[in-house]
Design a protein around this motif. Structure first.
Motif, mmCIF file in Angstrom:
data_model
loop_
_atom_site.group_PDB
_atom_site.id
_atom_site.type_symbol
_atom_site.label_atom_id
_atom_site.label_comp_id
_atom_site.label_asym_id
_atom_site.label_seq_id
_atom_site.Cartn_x
_atom_site.Cartn_y
_atom_site.Cartn_z
ATOM 1 N N ALA A 7 0.839 -1.196 0.000
ATOM 2 C CA ALA A 7 0.000 0.000 0.000
ATOM 3 C C ALA A 7 0.873 1.245 0.000
ATOM 4 O O ALA A 7 1.855 1.327 0.736
ATOM 5 N N SER A 8 0.497 2.219 -0.812
ATOM 6 C CA SER A 8 1.209 3.496 -0.864
ATOM 7 C C SER A 8 0.489 4.588 -0.097
ATOM 8 O O SER A 8 1.091 5.622 0.210
ATOM 9 N N ALA A 9 -0.781 4.409 0.228
ATOM 10 C CA ALA A 9 -1.549 5.386 0.999
ATOM 11 C C ALA A 9 -2.668 4.652 1.718
ATOM 12 O O ALA A 9 -3.212 3.663 1.206
ATOM 13 N N LEU A 10 -3.010 5.154 2.899
ATOM 14 C CA LEU A 10 -4.004 4.490 3.742
ATOM 15 C C LEU A 10 -4.647 5.541 4.635
ATOM 16 O O LEU A 10 -3.940 6.334 5.264
ATOM 17 N N ARG A 11 -5.985 5.551 4.706
ATOM 18 C CA ARG A 11 -6.634 6.567 5.526
ATOM 19 C C ARG A 11 -8.055 6.134 5.872
ATOM 20 O O ARG A 11 -8.785 5.609 5.019
ATOM 21 N N PRO A 33 -3.627 6.254 -14.287
ATOM 22 C CA PRO A 33 -2.518 5.857 -15.176
ATOM 23 C C PRO A 33 -1.198 5.659 -14.441
ATOM 24 O O PRO A 33 -0.336 4.914 -14.897
ATOM 25 N N GLY A 34 -1.006 6.332 -13.320
ATOM 26 C CA GLY A 34 0.212 6.189 -12.527
ATOM 27 C C GLY A 34 -0.103 5.697 -11.131
ATOM 28 O O GLY A 34 -1.266 5.688 -10.691
ATOM 29 N N ASP A 35 0.925 5.264 -10.401
ATOM 30 C CA ASP A 35 0.731 4.779 -9.039
ATOM 31 C C ASP A 35 0.190 5.895 -8.150
ATOM 32 O O ASP A 35 0.626 7.048 -8.230
ATOM 33 N N VAL A 36 -0.732 5.535 -7.285
ATOM 34 C CA VAL A 36 -1.348 6.484 -6.363
ATOM 35 C C VAL A 36 -0.364 6.796 -5.239
ATOM 36 O O VAL A 36 0.259 5.897 -4.674
ATOM 37 N N THR A 37 -0.229 8.080 -4.896
ATOM 38 C CA THR A 37 0.706 8.510 -3.861
ATOM 39 C C THR A 37 0.024 9.150 -2.664
ATOM 40 O O THR A 37 0.626 9.199 -1.581
ATOM 41 N N ALA A 38 -1.186 9.677 -2.805
ATOM 42 C CA ALA A 38 -1.843 10.368 -1.698
ATOM 43 C C ALA A 38 -3.347 10.290 -1.858
ATOM 44 O O ALA A 38 -3.867 10.304 -2.981
ATOM 45 N N ALA A 68 -17.990 11.577 1.873
ATOM 46 C CA ALA A 68 -18.683 11.290 0.620
ATOM 47 C C ALA A 68 -17.773 11.383 -0.588
ATOM 48 O O ALA A 68 -18.104 10.836 -1.650
ATOM 49 N N TYR A 69 -16.653 12.061 -0.471
ATOM 50 C CA TYR A 69 -15.767 12.260 -1.615
ATOM 51 C C TYR A 69 -14.355 11.827 -1.236
ATOM 52 O O TYR A 69 -13.973 11.811 -0.053
ATOM 53 N N LEU A 70 -13.590 11.530 -2.294
ATOM 54 C CA LEU A 70 -12.219 11.077 -2.101
ATOM 55 C C LEU A 70 -11.322 11.772 -3.115
ATOM 56 O O LEU A 70 -11.600 11.769 -4.314
ATOM 57 N N LEU A 71 -10.258 12.412 -2.600
ATOM 58 C CA LEU A 71 -9.237 13.006 -3.454
ATOM 59 C C LEU A 71 -8.100 12.011 -3.610
ATOM 60 O O LEU A 71 -7.625 11.444 -2.623
ATOM 61 N N VAL A 72 -7.638 11.825 -4.842
ATOM 62 C CA VAL A 72 -6.596 10.839 -5.130
ATOM 63 C C VAL A 72 -5.515 11.507 -5.965
ATOM 64 O O VAL A 72 -5.791 12.031 -7.057
ATOM 65 N N VAL A 91 -2.689 15.663 -1.021
ATOM 66 C CA VAL A 91 -3.956 16.246 -1.488
ATOM 67 C C VAL A 91 -4.845 16.416 -0.264
ATOM 68 O O VAL A 91 -4.926 15.524 0.587
ATOM 69 N N PHE A 92 -5.529 17.583 -0.171
ATOM 70 C CA PHE A 92 -6.297 17.885 1.027
ATOM 71 C C PHE A 92 -7.547 18.674 0.672
ATOM 72 O O PHE A 92 -7.509 19.583 -0.157
ATOM 73 N N PHE A 93 -8.675 18.291 1.306
ATOM 74 C CA PHE A 93 -9.873 19.121 1.280
ATOM 75 C C PHE A 93 -9.665 20.260 2.269
ATOM 76 O O PHE A 93 -9.485 20.025 3.475
ATOM 77 N N ALA A 94 -9.668 21.494 1.780
ATOM 78 C CA ALA A 94 -9.335 22.644 2.619
ATOM 79 C C ALA A 94 -10.570 23.184 3.309
ATOM 80 O O ALA A 94 -11.714 22.824 3.002
ATOM 81 N N LYS A 95 -10.320 24.085 4.246
ATOM 82 C CA LYS A 95 -11.386 24.744 4.984
ATOM 83 C C LYS A 95 -12.062 25.780 4.092
ATOM 84 O O LYS A 95 -11.404 26.669 3.553
ATOM 85 N N GLY A 96 -13.376 25.671 3.907
ATOM 86 C CA GLY A 96 -14.087 26.578 3.037
ATOM 87 C C GLY A 96 -14.527 27.829 3.758
ATOM 88 O O GLY A 96 -14.213 28.069 4.930
ATOM 89 N N GLU A 97 -15.241 28.648 3.034
ATOM 90 C CA GLU A 97 -15.756 29.883 3.620
ATOM 91 C C GLU A 97 -16.786 29.586 4.701
ATOM 92 O O GLU A 97 -16.904 30.304 5.678
#
Length: 897
Positions: A96-100, A141-146, A154-158, A192-198
């Motif tokens: 595994a290259s990332a786990l959360r 297309p490439g190996d996942v790093t984050a 509900a959502y996932l950033l890759v 990769v990060f979901f940031a704090k919104g307004e």
């Protein structure tokens, strides 16, 4: 003999990521184990479970109760942190290259190669296969790093190595849709990060960080929505990759999609499949715009680690040159920019509150916890990043000293597992360490030709012993009084004798014709024993200066020698795998133990023969007597540590120090499928710059060549035990191994082991004696029953005025058990004066018997001494810090009288 694994010292961090749980517990990988450090109580321990290979990724659940750990072989472990046991495990299709975990803890995402899988978190119930795969996202297309979860799960950033970031929706029917693509980076993605919104309840920003030190800020444009026909994601699926989602019922998904689309057409809805009453925005269907590009400006260094704290809106980054930075977003204001070392930072994370930063450097074995507001260290630990050569317990069993090939001497607190001082004045490998009898000073010998004495109060080198011409020292000893220091050499085959008070060279003992690797003074007199590769063991009278007074000859090279704690027996190991026991007074051979078959086990990758037929490594290089002298521990270039009964000359138990398949010499039979024409697959050098090289992959060449303890086999370390020492209390022992210093202690769990059981000896009889106010009879019955809780209850039932009478009436055969219980009470009970009164009256009543049977009572007496010494140190610190308060209270007490 009930020794269990207790802790692992000497290597706090080995690589991979670190995790801080909700309860301020720091979790990091140590080889194939997990080290848990309580940052509030300043205690560290190693979880008892072992993975099959080195652990690479860790993830803790949001509540801090569970841990996911993945090793290099792709085996994933689901661990209960409170019970410290593995609940479930399964094997992935690769490392595994990332786990959360998801924020709600119901799911977890794991990246394996180019794929990201979403699994449901297992529960406590017993199931045949507890892991349930919910989604398998479209492969990149490439190996996942984050990867990162949205706050609502509900959502996932890759992020991947193809320089892109993808936004996936995990809602029903939406998991099969194409993701939204973030483009523009010039190197592979690191974070990769979901940031704090307004608005805190709404995601409107995303941060993406690449290896070249660029951070992009993306913001959603709520006024525009992308239709399926006008998608920005133009990358076609990989050849042979089906559009159907594996792991779920695709027919049900297609039916559900058809129903939802039919419903949208009927209602005339144009909000991406949502009803008119719903106002939720599907993020992957909205248009995102790049609002800001920022750069950390650390060229040519690469960005190697990063983390984001959503509540504080801060980013911490680490670089390959040892520099880290803390930035306030979205304005990109630099708060701190500091250097930890010159080596690559392999992990950088926030704690849950965001006031602590955790940094790890795998090459140095270094782990730091830093409070950025006050700019102070919460934790600063660094293990030995080369093999540990030697170790020694302090006389009170509270400290442990280690020396290693990295030229450093470290002193550890056994109870907490922390290193509290490091001495680095040596310029070459440290080969031997020795505590002085008062525990206030420490000696160390090194290949740099010096023997140094260290003050453990002021933490300084107060004396250095040298020779007229340079020599390499490999063994060290001091007499019982601590006035004479002796060291054996590797090159001149001599033993040098110094005075501790003056530092002058007193004598040079000659006679050996090989390196003097074993050296020890008798515990009862001034006789020195030495062993050498010249096949002899010699006794020396150091004070009379008569030279060797006795020589014991053997047929093979003698590797090490030790005295029994009472000084009436000598044990030495030879190159043919035997352990010889000599009577030093009469000069007679008492016993011989054949250990070649016992220590054999494990085949190296380069071996041409099987483990059973190989002759290499089938001998003991280190020996250690038990505290009472009845047993002996033996270890060497093997995965086993053997324990023998000396009188019966039989093997009692074998301890396997590790089951880590990342080490060489653990497997008895090699897998023929991993053999190629060029040799074993594991030995083929496949360079990859993205691999975090830790202390287990150090350079193999040191000081101009491969030393014993360096890493052959393309950086694959060989499992071995270099030194064994047992604590003076007899309750624990330590082994200097390839993975660090492993501590084993006697399990405190209850074991029914009655001393003198009879039909009338029952817990009910003890309770009846207590109710009848017969504490003496109750104590004797509890000692015969040998149940810990009943013995303690009976001790507290005795009145302080009756302690002396009850102590004098106890038979001597119960003395050892009673002393052990008193020592345990001193460490855990608040009634100090009461227990100390017990100890004093017991020693006064049985002083003569204790002196005559000191050998059998030595372990329990050392435990009592350790507890009293610890209490004295704690009370002295408290009293010294409250000196004026105590004076005031005493003065007011006198006035009231």
């Amino acid at each position: 003999m009930n020794f269990r694994f207790q802790n692992l010292l000497g290597a706090p961090y080995r690589g991979g990521n670190a995790v801080v749980t909700e309860s301020s517990t720091l979790l990091s990988a140590v080889g194939n184990r997990v080290a848990s450090t309580d940052l509030v109580k300043s205690q560290t321990l190693t979880l008892p479970f072992e993975a099959s290979t080195n652990l690479s990724r860790l993830a803790a659940s949001p509540d801090g109760h569970f841990l996911l750990a993945v090793d290099d072989a792709g085996r994933i472990y689901y661990v209960n942190l409170r019970r410290r046991v593995v609940l479930h495990s399964m094997t992935l299709k690769g490392p595994a290259s990332a786990l959360r975990f998801s924020p709600d803890g119901a799911l977890f995402a794991v990246a394996v190669g180019r794929r990201v899988q979403v699994w449901r978190s297992p529960g406590f119930r017993r199931e045949f296969f507890p892991f349930e795969r919910v989604h398998e996202l479209r492969p990149c297309p490439g190996d996942v790093t984050a990867i990162d979860w949205s706050p609502d799960s509900a959502y996932l950033l890759v992020g991947s190595k193809d320089l892109t970031v993808r936004l996936f929706c995990l809602k029903s029917c939406e998991g099969s849709k194409k993701p939204y693509l973030f483009l523009g980076h010039r190197e592979s993605i690191v974070g990769v990060f979901f940031a704090k919104g307004e608005k805190n309840d709404k995601v409107s920003r995303v941060h993406t960080i690449s290896k070249d030190g660029a951070i992009f800020t993306w913001k959603v444009d709520e006024s525009q929505r992308l239709d399926d026909s006008n998608r920005m994601d133009s990358d076609p699926p990989s050849p042979g990759t089906p559009e159907r989602t594996p792991g779920v019922n695709n027919n049900e998904i297609s039916e559900e999609c058809e129903k939802s689309s039919r419903k949208r057409r009927i209602l005339g809805d144009d909000n991406g499949g949502l009803l008119d009453g719903e106002r939720e925005i599907l993020l992957h269907r909205m248009k995102w715009e790049l609002v800001k590009k920022d750069f950390f400006m650390q060229t040519p260094a690469k960005l190697t680690a990063c983390d984001y704290h959503r509540e504080l809106d801060m980013v911490v980054v680490g670089f390959s040159n040892g520099i880290f930075g803390l930035y306030q977003m979205p304005d990109f204001v630099c708060i701190h920019l500091l250097s930890i070392s010159r080596e690559k930072i392999t992990t950088a994370v926030f704690n849950q509150l965001g006031n602590w930063l955790v940094f790890g450097c795998a090459k140095l074995g270094q782990l730091l916890v830093w409070e950025w507001r006050s700019e102070s260290y919460i934790l600063k630990q660094q293990g030995h990043y080369f093999d540990v050569n030697c170790l020694e317990y302090s006389p009170d069993s509270q400290m442990l000293a280690t020396g290693a090939d990295d030229n450093k001497v470290k002193v550890w607190t056994v109870s907490s597992g922390f290193c509290f001082v490091t001495f680095s004045e040596h310029t070459n490998a440290v080969t031997a360490v020795h505590f002085m009898p008062n525990s206030h000073s420490l000696l160390s010998a090194s290949l740099d030709g010096t023997v140094r004495a260290w003050d453990l109060f002021r933490y300084r080198n107060f004396r250095t012993f040298t020779t007229p011409s340079p020599r390499q020292f490999v063994s060290l000893a001091s007499d019982v009084s601590g006035e004479v220091i002796c060291a054996g050499t590797l090159d001149s085959f001599e033993i040098f004798v110094w005075s501790m008070k003056t530092g002058r060279l007193l004598d040079v003992l000659s006679g050996h014709e090989g390196p003097v690797h074993g050296l020890m003074f008798s515990p009862t007199n001034a006789v020195l024993v030495s062993s050498s590769w010249d096949k002899t063991v010699r006794l020396w009278d150091v004070f009379d200066g008569k030279g060797a007074v006795e020589t014991f000859r053997h047929l093979h090279d003698v590797l090490t020698v030790v005295y029994r704690p009472d000084g009436k027996q000598i044990a030495c190991s030879t190159l043919d795998g035997q352990i010889h026991f000599w009577d030093p007074i009469d000069g007679l051979l008492m016993y011989t133990i054949e250990g070649r078959r016992d220590i054999a086990g494990g085949r190296l990758m380069t071996d041409r023969r099987s483990a059973a037929k190989s002759s290499s490594g089938k001998y003991f290089t280190t020996l250690c007597y038990s505290a009472d002298g009845s047993y002996i521990l033996a270890g060497g270039n093997s995965k086993y540590v053997c324990m023998y009964d000396i009188a019966e000359q039989v093997l009692i138990r074998r301890f396997q120090i590790t089951r880590n398949l990342s080490l060489d010499g653990v497997l008895d039979f090699l897998n023929s499928k991993r053999m190629t024409d060029a040799g074993p697959v594991d030995l083929i050098d496949d360079e990859n710059d993205d691999i975090n090289e830790g202390v287990d992959r150090q350079t193999r060449v040191k000081l101009g060549g491969e030393l014993p303890g360096s890493l052959p086999n393309q950086g694959r370390p060989v499992v071995r035990t270099k030194c064994l020492k047992i604590a003076p209390t007899g309750r624990s022992w330590a082994a200097a191994t390839t993975e660090g210093v492993i501590l084993y202690s006697i399990d405190d769990s209850f074991m029914f082991d009655p001393t003198d059981l009879d039909i009338d000896v029952t817990p009910e009889a003890v309770n009846e004696a207590l109710l009848a106010e017969q504490p003496q009879r109750a104590l004797l019955l509890s000692l015969r029953l040998n149940e810990d809780s009943l013995i303690k209850e009976c001790i507290f039932a005795v009145k302080p005025l009756d302690i002396r009478a009850v102590s004098s009436s106890i038979p001597f055969k119960y003395m050892q058990r009673l002393i052990e219980v008193l020592a345990h009470l001193l460490e855990s009970c608040p009634h100090l004066e009461f227990i100390l009164q017990w100890c004093q009256d017991l020693c006064e009543a049985h002083g003569h018997s204790i002196q005559q049977n000191s050998r059998s009572l030595l372990p329990s007496l050392r435990s009592l001494q350790k507890a009293i010494t610890k209490i004295h140190e704690d009370l002295s610190d408290i009293c010294s810090s409250n000196e004026y308060m105590l004076q005031y209270l005493c003065s007011t007490g006198e006035k009231t009288r």
